[in-house]
Write an enzyme that holds these catalytic residues in place. Structure first.
Site, PDB file in Angstrom:
ATOM      1  N   GLU A  94     -66.157   3.901 -12.718  1.00 31.40           N
ATOM      2  CA  GLU A  94     -65.723   4.871 -13.726  1.00 31.40           C
ATOM      3  C   GLU A  94     -65.351   6.219 -13.121  1.00 31.40           C
ATOM      4  O   GLU A  94     -64.390   6.860 -13.559  1.00 31.40           O
ATOM      5  CB  GLU A  94     -66.865   5.049 -14.737  1.00 31.40           C
ATOM      6  N   ASP A  95     -66.102   6.646 -12.094  1.00 33.33           N
ATOM      7  CA  ASP A  95     -65.959   8.014 -11.588  1.00 33.33           C
ATOM      8  C   ASP A  95     -65.403   8.117 -10.165  1.00 33.33           C
ATOM      9  O   ASP A  95     -65.301   9.218  -9.626  1.00 33.33           O
ATOM     10  CB  ASP A  95     -67.316   8.731 -11.628  1.00 33.33           C
TER      11      ASP A  95
END
Length: 722
Positions: free
Chosen positions: A92-93
């Site tokens: 996600e990051d």
């Protein structure tokens, strides 16, 4: 996660950091050296991926996934789950892909990390829809592997522990979301330790002043209770020793959020909730639980109607225990829970006990079976939900199950949400049973389908192959499964009716050129579908049936291409083209205007209402106005024998005499009509006007009713409205 995590409190920041060396040392207490090495390797990978990223507190981001892994290590989850927790934000990051994860750590770990990750690559109209879609993705992944939700719960728990640096409104939003979704999921899976901490943290974040006030009050009250608690504890221990029973007696302190919700929901004062003394007795064997129950009932008198046997009938999340309420010394209320060691582990860890205590297979097996049943129900909700927001709504309904326990005619126990009706029971048995329910018996007595059920009742459902769900059921069902199934059926019904109506409307226009939709060349139809951005012929017909596309214009395009008319030459509908026949049974896509309430026998016309289908009016209806000159106008007629009941409105002027309303209503009923609504309007003191909405099958039926009413002495005048 980067945007939803907060900072640690100043008190916490002064504590030594929990490092990877601490985690590995802890894991060595239950994992092999090889597995601990794998966990360390995942830490190195995650630390490199998150290099340079910081939390809002300014600390390196890697501290967050380490803390999440520690929470799961406390539940003693397997090494792959710990690895996934350490890397739960890399997809996600960071720039890491699922394929890279799978290549480095295997498909299982990659699937766990992907299951927890949000849907960042899709643009949604609103933040709420984006959150709902991510939640739907996570729950559906959870049906494949329950560890996904355990990682997410641990992630949310650490975020709640470190929330204070956030803006107050964001704290409240995250706390509310946690209370509505994540704490109930922990409860539904029987993980008491996670659920209670989540609720306490949310309480402090969402209602900080109430939390502080209640905390101070409880602290004061507990200081005054120590002597009484000690005396009751000594009495219980002494009586167990006297009877030769080996067990552990523990005093229980109620959590602040539990006290708050009891005060709020049950309208009780603080003293009423706090003045209950709670104890838990833990023994070695199941049959000893019932012996202890007899002992405590002999020591203190039980309160009638307050005994619950959750051992014989476990809760939906697998929880088992005996609960009883006693009159203690000086009339003080004492709550007692009696359970075995295994039941206590299950109550604390729920589904996670499968990993935590692999020796107690029977107990963890029960939790797994209950979790599997809930996950299967989630898949059914997903199948019938139209979009992510609707799916989330159904899941929220199912996450707050104050349960009732009812029996099938064969003695099987069914666990339903509090307030559940006969229809909810039918859908709990099976979707097909719910879809074909026509009647029911409760304790051998016929009851309406909207009847609420209570614990201990025996329910028998009567079905018919020709029966189908009714939209009216949505007004009283309470379970997500029933609501999703009913909505799914009605959507499908509307879809099919729209296709059928669209086919009839289009074929009516094409008939003027001796064509029908099935005779149109495939290439012509394919080009039209491409131009309209539609994928199938049924999609085109549905658009027409719902009034989103005019059949005349679609027909013109198809005829132009099919018979190769000269460019620009319009196809004009013939004046004597046959009007569309209305049967009265196309309820989902053909509506009857409430302004004039047409009946079989009336001259009728219709107009298109985009998104809803067609609306039928009486020919002389004043609301048609400019529609008479528009493209949305449609000539229609009644079938030879229309089916069903049709509503119409009549006004009856009567003299103000006793029993006038009753005599008019009785006469209407005698004529085979059902009164849908009646309103009485007093006019000049001598007369009143009765407004009736009645169900009739035709204009002739209405005329017969009006003739019958004119024979009544009290009736001065009668006329049809609209």
């Amino acid at each position: 996660m980067t945007h939803t995590s907060g900072a640690q409190t100043s008190e916490q920041s002064n504590k030594p950091r929990f490092l990877i060396s601490d985690l590995c040392a802890y894991l060595e207490s239950y994992l092999s050296v090889e597995h601990v090495r794998e966990v360390y390797r995942s830490y190195v990978f995650s630390a490199e991926a998150h290099e340079g990223q910081k939390r809002l507190s300014g600390e390196p981001y890697i501290y967050h996934p380490l803390a999440v892994a520690r929470i799961l290590a406390d539940i003693r989850l397997d090494h792959r789950c710990i690895m996934a927790a350490i890397m739960h934000d890399v997809l996600e990051d960071t720039t890491v892909t699922k394929a890279q994860l799978a290549e480095e750590f295997g498909e299982e770990v990659a699937a766990l990390v992907d299951g927890v990750s949000k849907l960042n690559q899709i643009n949604f109209p609103s933040k709420a829809e984006a959150q709902a879609a991510s939640f739907r993705k996570m729950l559906l992944a959870m049906t494949q592997d329950i560890r996904i939700i355990l990682i997410k719960l641990a992630d949310r728990l650490h975020n709640m522990r470190t929330l204070e640096v956030m803006r107050p409104e964001k704290c409240r939003r995250i706390a509310r979301e946690t209370l509505e979704i994540y704490a109930p999921i922990a409860h539904r899976l029987g993980i008491y330790r996670l659920r209670t901490e989540l609720e306490e943290l949310c309480f402090a974040a969402y209602w900080p002043m109430r939390y502080r006030a209640l905390k101070e009050a409880v602290s004061t009250a507990r200081g005054n209770r120590k002597e009484v608690m000690s005396n009751i504890d000594a009495a219980l221990v002494g009586r167990l020793e006297q009877e030769g029973i080996v067990g552990v007696v523990r005093g229980r302190e109620k959590h602040l959020y539990s006290i708050y919700t009891k005060m709020r929901d049950k309208k009780r004062s603080f003293s009423e909730v706090v003045d209950v003394y709670a104890f838990r007795i833990i023994v070695d064997r199941l049959d000893t639980c019932y012996r202890v129950l007899g002992v405590v009932h002999n020591l203190y008198k039980p309160v009638p109607g307050r005994f619950k046997d959750y051992i014989a009938i476990p809760k939906a999340n697998g929880y088992q225990s005996l609960h009883t309420l006693l009159f203690g010394p000086h009339g003080l209320p004492i709550e007692i829970q009696i359970r075995t060691v295994e039941m206590d582990r299950m109550a604390d860890s729920g589904i996670a006990a499968h990993w935590l205590y692999k020796s107690s297979e029977n107990q963890s097996g029960m939790a797994q079976a209950d979790a599997s049943s809930w996950l299967k129900n989630l898949l059914e909700l997903q199948k019938d939900a139209g979009d992510s927001m609707e799916f989330l709504e159904h899941v929220k309904v199912d996450l707050f199950p104050d349960e009732v326990y009812v029996f099938t005619p064969r003695g099987k126990i069914m666990v339903l949400a509090k307030g559940a009706t006969v229809i909810d029971f039918a859908y709990a048995v099976h979707s097909d049973v719910g879809n074909h329910t026509v009647a029911a018996r409760v304790d051998r007595h016929m009851v309406p389908l909207r009847t609420r059920l209570y614990s201990g009742q025996t329910v028998e459902v009567i079905t018919s192959e020709t029966a189908n769900p009714s939209a009216a059921w949505l007004n009283f069902v309470v379970t997500g499964k029933a609501r999703a199934n009913i909505r799914g059926y009605l959507k499908n019904l509307r879809h099919q009716e729209a296709i059928t109506l669209g086919r009839r409307l289009l074929n009516k226009e094409l008939a003027q050129h001796e064509l029908n939709i099935d005779q149109i060349p495939l290439e012509s139809l394919a080009q039209l579908l491409k131009d309209f951005h539609l994928t199938t012929k049924d999609a085109l017909l549905e658009e027409i049936g719902l009034g989103n596309r005019m059949p005349f214009l679609v027909s013109r395009r198809l005829v132009d291409s099919a018979i190769d008319l000269p460019k620009g030459e319009a196809v004009v509908p013939s004046a004597d083209s046959a009007p569309l026949a209305i049967t009265g049974t196309e309820g989902m896509v053909v509506r009857f205007a409430k302004c004039c309430r047409p009946l079989p026998g009336d001259e009728i016309v219709a107009i298109f209402n985009p998104g809803k289908g067609i609306v039928v009016h009486r020919h002389e209806c004043r609301n048609l106005g400019d529609f008479r000159k528009s493209d949305s106008w449609l000539d229609v007629k009644w079938e030879a024998e229309p089916a069903g009941d049709f509503t119409t409105e009549i006004k009856v002027d009567v003299g103000n005499k006793r029993g006038a309303l009753a005599s008019v209503a009785s006469a209407i009923s005698e004529m085979g009509s059902n009164i849908k609504n009646v309103v009485m309007e007093e006019r000049d003191g001598l007369t009143s006007t009765l407004h009736f909405i009645v169900a009739v099958d035709s204009r002739k039926h209405l005329a017969n009713i009006m003739r019958r009413l004119r024979l009544l002495n009290t009736v001065l005048r009668i006329y049809r409205v609209g």
